[in-house]
Scaffold this motif. Structure first.
Motif, PDB file in Angstrom:
ATOM      1  N   VAL A 245      -9.781   5.595 -13.102  1.00  0.00           N
ATOM      2  CA  VAL A 245      -9.271   6.552 -14.094  1.00  0.00           C
ATOM      3  C   VAL A 245     -10.312   7.625 -14.371  1.00  0.00           C
ATOM      4  N   ALA A 246     -11.566   7.208 -14.531  1.00  0.00           N
ATOM      5  CA  ALA A 246     -12.639   8.170 -14.804  1.00  0.00           C
ATOM      6  C   ALA A 246     -12.837   9.119 -13.630  1.00  0.00           C
ATOM      7  N   LEU A 247     -12.823   8.583 -12.414  1.00  0.00           N
ATOM      8  CA  LEU A 247     -13.019   9.429 -11.229  1.00  0.00           C
ATOM      9  C   LEU A 247     -11.852  10.373 -11.031  1.00  0.00           C
ATOM     10  N   ALA A 248     -10.639   9.876 -11.223  1.00  0.00           N
ATOM     11  CA  ALA A 248      -9.460  10.716 -11.022  1.00  0.00           C
ATOM     12  C   ALA A 248      -9.397  11.852 -12.031  1.00  0.00           C
ATOM     13  N   SER A 249      -9.889  11.606 -13.232  1.00  0.00           N
ATOM     14  CA  SER A 249      -9.840  12.650 -14.256  1.00  0.00           C
ATOM     15  C   SER A 249     -10.826  13.777 -13.960  1.00  0.00           C
ATOM     16  N   ARG A 250     -11.920  13.452 -13.266  1.00  0.00           N
ATOM     17  CA  ARG A 250     -12.952  14.455 -12.983  1.00  0.00           C
ATOM     18  C   ARG A 250     -12.827  15.040 -11.581  1.00  0.00           C
ATOM     19  N   PHE A 251     -12.315  14.229 -10.649  1.00  0.00           N
ATOM     20  CA  PHE A 251     -12.259  14.648  -9.240  1.00  0.00           C
ATOM     21  C   PHE A 251     -10.856  14.362  -8.703  1.00  0.00           C
ATOM     22  N   SER A 252      -9.915  15.111  -9.194  1.00  0.00           N
ATOM     23  CA  SER A 252      -8.505  14.860  -8.887  1.00  0.00           C
ATOM     24  C   SER A 252      -8.260  14.831  -7.379  1.00  0.00           C
ATOM     25  N   GLY A 253      -7.574  13.771  -6.934  1.00  0.00           N
ATOM     26  CA  GLY A 253      -7.208  13.649  -5.534  1.00  0.00           C
ATOM     27  C   GLY A 253      -8.318  13.193  -4.619  1.00  0.00           C
ATOM     28  N   ARG A 254      -9.491  12.885  -5.160  1.00  0.00           N
ATOM     29  CA  ARG A 254     -10.634  12.532  -4.303  1.00  0.00           C
ATOM     30  C   ARG A 254     -11.036  11.068  -4.418  1.00  0.00           C
ATOM     31  N   SER A 255     -10.226  10.259  -5.079  1.00  0.00           N
ATOM     32  CA  SER A 255     -10.536   8.840  -5.165  1.00  0.00           C
ATOM     33  C   SER A 255      -9.262   8.023  -5.043  1.00  0.00           C
ATOM     34  N   HIS A 256      -9.345   6.961  -4.254  1.00  0.00           N
ATOM     35  CA  HIS A 256      -8.215   6.092  -3.946  1.00  0.00           C
ATOM     36  C   HIS A 256      -8.432   4.743  -4.608  1.00  0.00           C
ATOM     37  N   PHE A 257      -7.359   4.160  -5.151  1.00  0.00           N
ATOM     38  CA  PHE A 257      -7.432   2.845  -5.799  1.00  0.00           C
ATOM     39  C   PHE A 257      -6.627   1.845  -4.989  1.00  0.00           C
ATOM     40  N   GLY A 258      -7.238   0.703  -4.670  1.00  0.00           N
ATOM     41  CA  GLY A 258      -6.501  -0.321  -3.951  1.00  0.00           C
ATOM     42  C   GLY A 258      -7.421  -1.268  -3.215  1.00  0.00           C
ATOM     43  N   VAL A 259      -6.814  -2.123  -2.390  1.00  0.00           N
ATOM     44  CA  VAL A 259      -7.571  -3.172  -1.690  1.00  0.00           C
ATOM     45  C   VAL A 259      -7.777  -2.850  -0.215  1.00  0.00           C
ATOM     46  N   THR A 260      -7.294  -1.720   0.235  1.00  0.00           N
ATOM     47  CA  THR A 260      -7.511  -1.276   1.615  1.00  0.00           C
ATOM     48  C   THR A 260      -8.052   0.153   1.599  1.00  0.00           C
ATOM     49  N   PRO A 261      -8.784   0.549   2.642  1.00  0.00           N
ATOM     50  CA  PRO A 261      -9.351   1.907   2.656  1.00  0.00           C
ATOM     51  C   PRO A 261      -8.254   2.969   2.619  1.00  0.00           C
ATOM     52  N   PRO A 262      -8.563   4.115   2.047  1.00  0.00           N
ATOM     53  CA  PRO A 262      -7.571   5.200   1.989  1.00  0.00           C
ATOM     54  C   PRO A 262      -7.326   5.803   3.365  1.00  0.00           C
ATOM     55  N   ASN A 263      -6.187   6.428   3.492  1.00  0.00           N
ATOM     56  CA  ASN A 263      -5.823   7.098   4.746  1.00  0.00           C
ATOM     57  C   ASN A 263      -6.395   8.505   4.750  1.00  0.00           C
ATOM     58  N   VAL A 264      -7.715   8.575   4.879  1.00  0.00           N
ATOM     59  CA  VAL A 264      -8.413   9.864   4.941  1.00  0.00           C
ATOM     60  C   VAL A 264      -9.388   9.813   6.122  1.00  0.00           C
ATOM     61  N   GLU A 265      -9.750  10.974   6.626  1.00  0.00           N
ATOM     62  CA  GLU A 265     -10.710  11.051   7.721  1.00  0.00           C
ATOM     63  C   GLU A 265     -12.133  10.982   7.180  1.00  0.00           C
ATOM     64  N   PHE A 266     -12.966  10.144   7.798  1.00  0.00           N
ATOM     65  CA  PHE A 266     -14.378  10.109   7.416  1.00  0.00           C
ATOM     66  C   PHE A 266     -15.221   9.778   8.637  1.00  0.00           C
ATOM     67  N   ASP A 267     -16.395  10.408   8.679  1.00  0.00           N
ATOM     68  CA  ASP A 267     -17.324  10.206   9.798  1.00  0.00           C
ATOM     69  C   ASP A 267     -18.391   9.175   9.498  1.00  0.00           C
ATOM     70  N   ALA A 268     -18.507   8.794   8.241  1.00  0.00           N
ATOM     71  CA  ALA A 268     -19.464   7.776   7.811  1.00  0.00           C
ATOM     72  C   ALA A 268     -18.946   7.178   6.515  1.00  0.00           C
ATOM     73  N   ALA A 269     -19.457   6.009   6.183  1.00  0.00           N
ATOM     74  CA  ALA A 269     -19.039   5.349   4.941  1.00  0.00           C
ATOM     75  C   ALA A 269     -20.239   4.683   4.298  1.00  0.00           C
ATOM     76  N   VAL A 270     -20.201   4.622   2.986  1.00  0.00           N
ATOM     77  CA  VAL A 270     -21.211   3.920   2.196  1.00  0.00           C
ATOM     78  C   VAL A 270     -20.500   2.850   1.378  1.00  0.00           C
ATOM     79  N   LEU A 271     -20.982   1.609   1.483  1.00  0.00           N
ATOM     80  CA  LEU A 271     -20.478   0.544   0.627  1.00  0.00           C
ATOM     81  C   LEU A 271     -21.488   0.270  -0.479  1.00  0.00           C
ATOM     82  N   PHE A 272     -21.027   0.390  -1.716  1.00  0.00           N
ATOM     83  CA  PHE A 272     -21.821  -0.024  -2.867  1.00  0.00           C
ATOM     84  C   PHE A 272     -21.629  -1.537  -3.010  1.00  0.00           C
TER      85      PHE A 272
END
Length: 332
Positions: free
Chosen positions: A47-74
């Protein structure tokens, strides 16, 4: 700024391209990395991320359907969840970079060994009591089947066996904890109407409630997407129908409830937090109908009765065993 984010930004040149940040904190990291996208399984952070960065954060148990060349796991708390998340990310990063960042006391050096399953690892930075590790994915694994990673166990109850389905990372993964076991013994004489399982985890309490009180509406609520998914699997495994919602605390709950039942959490990651439970005790009256009931189990050392009596009404101790107590109070 979260110290893990600060460590990433010390190496910002590595993260200029399309990037997925998995399990990211709800800070300003996305603002510093304009080509990054977030993946969160914490409803409050989302909720906090979506309010500040609309459309740039996905919620769920599987990765979002977006293109990425690298990933960081916290790094999450659970080793089993770390395994799943690393595999899910590595499956989409053949020949590309997978990073892992976390606090030293959270076990980042142990987790770096899990990262090494996907390629040669190296530690890039150590600061703010955190470490940043990197691996190039040498051979992408198959996309993991999350449901296949679930642990299933059976509870032998008075009205027959109940199947529990627990996904990696969910509280008391693969077993019934002592607090919930005690609460299950004291579910008699609940008021009819709308029942809430607050902090539902794998859905043990909610499933028992729906089977014991079939004419009552039952809602299960948890902040964690993996818990909500587990609860849905548990309900389905027992042919039960109930509402499962993701939300950050009691504020996300329905109103006009006849009863709130909970084995409330007080841990988040490697830190101890009582805020969600204290908010529940302070705000339960706003979600209960007149004469509605709060019934919860808690560690005996937690001083909840004064808070319950301050905000709800006289507090009764229904049972005590193995370091836990069951408290009950009714809204006047």
């Amino acid at each position: 700024m979260d110290p893990r984010s600060e460590v990433l930004l010390r190496q910002a040149e590595l993260f200029a391209g399309p990037l997925l940040l998995a399990g990211l904190p709800a800070d300003d990291l996305l603002g510093h990395l304009p080509n990054a996208h977030g993946w969160s399984w914490h409803a409050g952070d989302q909720v906090a991320l979506a309010s500040r960065f609309s459309g740039r954060s996905h919620f769920g148990v599987t990765p979002p359907n977006v293109e990425f060349d690298a990933a960081v796991l916290f790094l999450p708390k659970s080793r089993e969840l770390t395994d799943y998340l690393l595999s899910a990310l590595a499956a989409q990063l053949d020949g590309r970079e997978l990073f892992l960042v976390g606090e030293k006391r959270a076990g980042i050096e142990r987790a770096a060994k899990q990262l090494s399953a996907f390629g040669r690892t190296g530690k890039l930075d150590s600061a703010r009591h955190c470490q940043l590790w990197q691996a190039r994915v040498e051979q992408a694994p198959p996309t993991p089947d999350l449901e296949a990673l679930a642990q299933r166990y059976s509870l032998e109850l008075g009205d027959g066996p109940l199947t529990i389905v627990s996904l990696p990372g969910v509280f008391s993964h693969g077993r019934l904890d002592s607090g919930s076991a005690l609460l299950l013994e004291h579910l008699d004489n609940l008021p009819s109407g709308h029942l809430l399982d607050f902090g539902c985890g794998a859905g043990v309490l909610g499933a028992v409630l729906k089977r014991r009180y079939p004419d009552s509406q039952v809602t299960l609520l948890d902040v964690d997407a993996f818990a909500a998914a587990s609860s849905r699997l548990t309900l389905a495994a027992n042919d039960l129908r109930a509402e499962v919602i993701s939300g950050d605390g009691i504020a996300a709950a329905p109103t006009e409830l006849s009863a709130i039942l909970s084995n409330p959490p007080f841990h988040q990651g490697v830190h101890t937090h009582y805020q969600a439970t204290e908010n529940l005790l302070r705000q339960a009256t706003e979600h209960l109908q007149r004469n509605g009931q709060l019934r919860l189990v808690a560690n005996s050392f937690l001083k909840y009765p004064p808070l319950i009596e301050q905000h709800l009404g006289p507090c009764q101790t229904l049972a005590e065993a193995k370091g836990f107590r069951i408290y009950q109070a009714n809204k006047g």
